[in-house]
Design a protein around this motif. Structure first.
Motif, PDB file in Angstrom:
ATOM      1  N   UNK A   6       0.808  -1.215   0.000  1.00 16.87           N
ATOM      2  CA  UNK A   6       0.000   0.000   0.000  1.00 16.87           C
ATOM      3  C   UNK A   6       0.840   1.264   0.000  1.00 16.87           C
ATOM      4  N   UNK A   7       2.120   1.149   0.404  1.00 16.12           N
ATOM      5  CA  UNK A   7       2.984   2.328   0.524  1.00 16.12           C
ATOM      6  C   UNK A   7       4.316   2.059  -0.178  1.00 16.12           C
ATOM      7  N   UNK A   8       4.641   2.906  -1.128  1.00 16.60           N
ATOM      8  CA  UNK A   8       5.942   2.824  -1.808  1.00 16.60           C
ATOM      9  C   UNK A   8       6.685   4.129  -1.553  1.00 16.60           C
ATOM     10  N   UNK A  13      14.674  12.501  -5.638  1.00 13.52           N
ATOM     11  CA  UNK A  13      13.675  13.227  -6.431  1.00 13.52           C
ATOM     12  C   UNK A  13      14.309  13.860  -7.655  1.00 13.52           C
ATOM     13  N   UNK A  14      14.993  13.045  -8.449  1.00 11.57           N
ATOM     14  CA  UNK A  14      15.546  13.524  -9.711  1.00 11.57           C
ATOM     15  C   UNK A  14      14.960  12.677 -10.833  1.00 11.57           C
ATOM     16  N   UNK A  27       1.224   2.237 -14.456  1.00 11.40           N
ATOM     17  CA  UNK A  27       0.945   0.802 -14.369  1.00 11.40           C
ATOM     18  C   UNK A  27      -0.273   0.505 -13.493  1.00 11.40           C
ATOM     19  N   UNK A  28      -0.912   1.553 -12.970  1.00  9.69           N
ATOM     20  CA  UNK A  28      -2.146   1.365 -12.226  1.00  9.69           C
ATOM     21  C   UNK A  28      -2.015   1.313 -10.721  1.00  9.69           C
ATOM     22  N   UNK A  29      -0.825   1.588 -10.194  1.00  8.01           N
ATOM     23  CA  UNK A  29      -0.651   1.567  -8.747  1.00  8.01           C
ATOM     24  C   UNK A  29      -1.396   2.750  -8.122  1.00  8.01           C
ATOM     25  N   UNK A  30      -2.284   2.474  -7.185  1.00 11.96           N
ATOM     26  CA  UNK A  30      -3.130   3.509  -6.593  1.00 11.96           C
ATOM     27  C   UNK A  30      -2.790   3.805  -5.140  1.00 11.96           C
ATOM     28  N   UNK A  31      -1.767   3.143  -4.599  1.00  7.25           N
ATOM     29  CA  UNK A  31      -1.402   3.362  -3.206  1.00  7.25           C
ATOM     30  C   UNK A  31      -0.619   4.651  -3.010  1.00  7.25           C
ATOM     31  N   UNK A  32      -0.114   4.833  -1.806  1.00  3.50           N
ATOM     32  CA  UNK A  32       0.648   6.027  -1.461  1.00  3.50           C
ATOM     33  C   UNK A  32       2.063   5.935  -2.018  1.00  3.50           C
ATOM     34  N   UNK A  33       2.494   6.991  -2.704  1.00  5.48           N
ATOM     35  CA  UNK A  33       3.874   7.097  -3.182  1.00  5.48           C
ATOM     36  C   UNK A  33       4.498   8.303  -2.489  1.00  5.48           C
ATOM     37  N   UNK A  34       5.514   8.049  -1.688  1.00  2.00           N
ATOM     38  CA  UNK A  34       6.252   9.115  -1.020  1.00  2.00           C
ATOM     39  C   UNK A  34       7.551   9.359  -1.774  1.00  2.00           C
ATOM     40  N   UNK A  35       7.752  10.585  -2.218  1.00  2.00           N
ATOM     41  CA  UNK A  35       8.959  10.956  -2.960  1.00  2.00           C
ATOM     42  C   UNK A  35       9.806  11.857  -2.068  1.00  2.00           C
ATOM     43  N   UNK A  36      10.997  11.364  -1.723  1.00  2.00           N
ATOM     44  CA  UNK A  36      11.903  12.080  -0.828  1.00  2.00           C
ATOM     45  C   UNK A  36      13.042  12.680  -1.644  1.00  2.00           C
ATOM     46  N   UNK A  72       1.284  17.397  -9.585  1.00  2.00           N
ATOM     47  CA  UNK A  72       0.091  17.295  -8.746  1.00  2.00           C
ATOM     48  C   UNK A  72      -0.786  16.126  -9.177  1.00  2.00           C
ATOM     49  N   UNK A  73      -0.819  15.890 -10.490  1.00  2.00           N
ATOM     50  CA  UNK A  73      -1.668  14.810 -11.016  1.00  2.00           C
ATOM     51  C   UNK A  73      -1.201  13.430 -10.566  1.00  2.00           C
ATOM     52  N   UNK A  74       0.064  13.324 -10.156  1.00  2.00           N
ATOM     53  CA  UNK A  74       0.588  12.034  -9.696  1.00  2.00           C
ATOM     54  C   UNK A  74       0.143  11.712  -8.274  1.00  2.00           C
ATOM     55  N   UNK A  75      -0.333  12.707  -7.556  1.00  2.00           N
ATOM     56  CA  UNK A  75      -0.815  12.463  -6.200  1.00  2.00           C
ATOM     57  C   UNK A  75       0.264  11.978  -5.259  1.00  2.00           C
ATOM     58  N   UNK A  76       1.429  12.612  -5.284  1.00  2.00           N
ATOM     59  CA  UNK A  76       2.560  12.164  -4.473  1.00  2.00           C
ATOM     60  C   UNK A  76       2.572  12.807  -3.098  1.00  2.00           C
ATOM     61  N   UNK A  77       3.092  12.060  -2.140  1.00  2.00           N
ATOM     62  CA  UNK A  77       3.432  12.613  -0.832  1.00  2.00           C
ATOM     63  C   UNK A  77       4.892  13.065  -0.952  1.00  2.00           C
TER      64      UNK A  77
END
Length: 394
Positions: A6-8, A13-14, A27-36, A72-77
């Motif tokens: 559920x969390x990737x 962030x490059x 690829x259809x992944x709908x879970x949380x993606x955190x980009x550090x 914004x469309x990627x819905x990233x944390x």
């Protein structure tokens, strides 16, 4: 893909990290993606730093890899301006420099590299947009820039500085710049371009430290300069992985799928990843923009269960003066280099490389893209050297 994923978390962030995030969503992944990301900026392009930004041809706003709306469309944390400091595989958590944590079910390590330094505090490096802007403001007529290291980054910066009217001294410890990567013959041809443009190129010259006056050479003499750029290579950013259980050896060690050795659900991508490329049957770590993007995409797909080996034909390019340099393949450690088109003296040529009995690379200078693109396909299919060069001679 595991139902529990559920969390990737993507650390870096490059270009590699962004490519991974976009691929996960595609690829259809709908879970949380955190980009550090350790820089405060959203993902931006680095190759223009030593060319368009340093020369002033671009302003920094042109570096953005995506618009704000696209991101914004990627819905990233997003966790910009925060550095990963420790990985706890047991707890499945990344500890960040601000004291926070990012928990994960899947992890992609894309922390890239940082420049090597010399003793002394007065030198510039060229890795971030802030580095490029700081150096740009110091280059111009009546200024003297010393560049330590005549690899591609140092050579590009030297060419830009000459174009801006600066006096440039380029110092390189090897007898022939870039010989380890492209061979002595090609390295000498590229070096002559600097001499022809008025660069004071000194080979076989080692620098021991940066001083208030310029740089001190290993023989004790000093080369005075207004500014010094150190371009002597890089270190993979893997310190935060120490003690985690992952294998680190000149980068994060990964298998042919870009999966990290020593853990499940952890992948590497970009400059930090050292992986086995089955196409060349060797371990490699590639610091080029195209590879970062492609490996970020592969890591994301394999994290989701694709199970596809990462077998690219590496590609890089460089712009120096009026020379456009392009290369495909893995040129390091080659056994032979042969000029098959053009003229070295005119700096318009195509060179091909042999490792063992197979074609391992091709490099062009001042040639149209189609001249080298046909060689890329031959490299991709593992063409035998004898067959490839005989076809070229026909």
């Amino acid at each position: 893909m595991s139902a529990a994923m559920d969390r990737i978390v993507i650390v870096g962030a490059s270009s590699a990290g962004l490519a991974a995030a976009e691929t996960l969503r595609r690829e259809g992944y709908a879970g949380t993606i955190t980009l550090v990301g350790d820089e405060p900026h959203p993902p931006y392009d680095r190759p223009p730093l030593s060319k368009e930004i340093l020369s002033g041809a671009w302003t920094s706003d042109r570096l953005a890899l995506r618009t704000s709306a696209d991101l914004d469309a990627l819905g990233l944390d997003t966790r910009y301006g925060r550095r990963a400091v420790r990985l706890d595989l047991h707890a499945r958590s990344v500890h960040l420099s601000d004291g926070s944590e990012a928990g994960f079910d899947g992890l992609i390590v894309a922390t890239g590299v940082r420049p090597r330094h010399l003793p002394g505090e007065r030198a510039h490096v060229l890795r971030t947009v802030d580095d490029a802007l700081a150096l740009k403001d110091r280059i111009g007529p009546d200024r003297h820039l010393v560049v330590v290291g005549a690899g591609f980054l140092g050579a590009e910066a030297a060419a830009v500085a000459r174009g801006l009217g600066a006096r440039v001294t380029l110092l390189e410890p090897a007898p022939v710049p870039l010989a380890h990567a492209v061979g002595e013959t090609v390295g000498q041809a590229l070096s002559r371009a600097h001499l022809d443009h008025g660069v004071d190129l000194r080979t076989g010259t080692a620098v021991s430290e940066v001083t208030a006056q310029g740089v001190r050479l290993s023989d004790g003499s000093v080369v005075e300069a207004d500014d010094v750029l150190v371009a002597i290579g890089s270190h993979p950013n893997t310190e935060w992985l120490e003690g985690s259980g992952l294998t680190v050896d000149n980068g994060l060690v990964c298998d042919e799928y870009s999966a990290a050795v020593g853990a499940t659900g952890v992948y590497g991508a970009g400059d930090v990843a050292s992986w086995h490329n089955p196409l060349f049957d060797t371990r490699m770590r590639i610091e080029h923009r195209t590879n970062a993007t492609e490996q970020g995409m592969t890591a994301a797909r394999n994290l989701l269960g694709a199970g596809r080996p990462f077998t690219p034909v590496p590609y890089f390019w460089s712009d120096q003066y009026d020379m456009k340099i392009r290369a495909f393949g893995y040129l390091r450690g080659h056994d032979e280099v042969r000029i098959v088109q053009g003229d070295l003296a005119e700096r318009t040529f195509l060179a091909v490389y042999r490792t063992g009995d197979r074609l391992s690379g091709a490099l062009s200078v001042g040639m149209p893209p189609k001249a080298i693109n046909t060689w890329r396909q031959s490299i991709a299919v593992g063409a035998q050297w004898a067959d490839a060069v005989s076809t070229a001679a026909a």
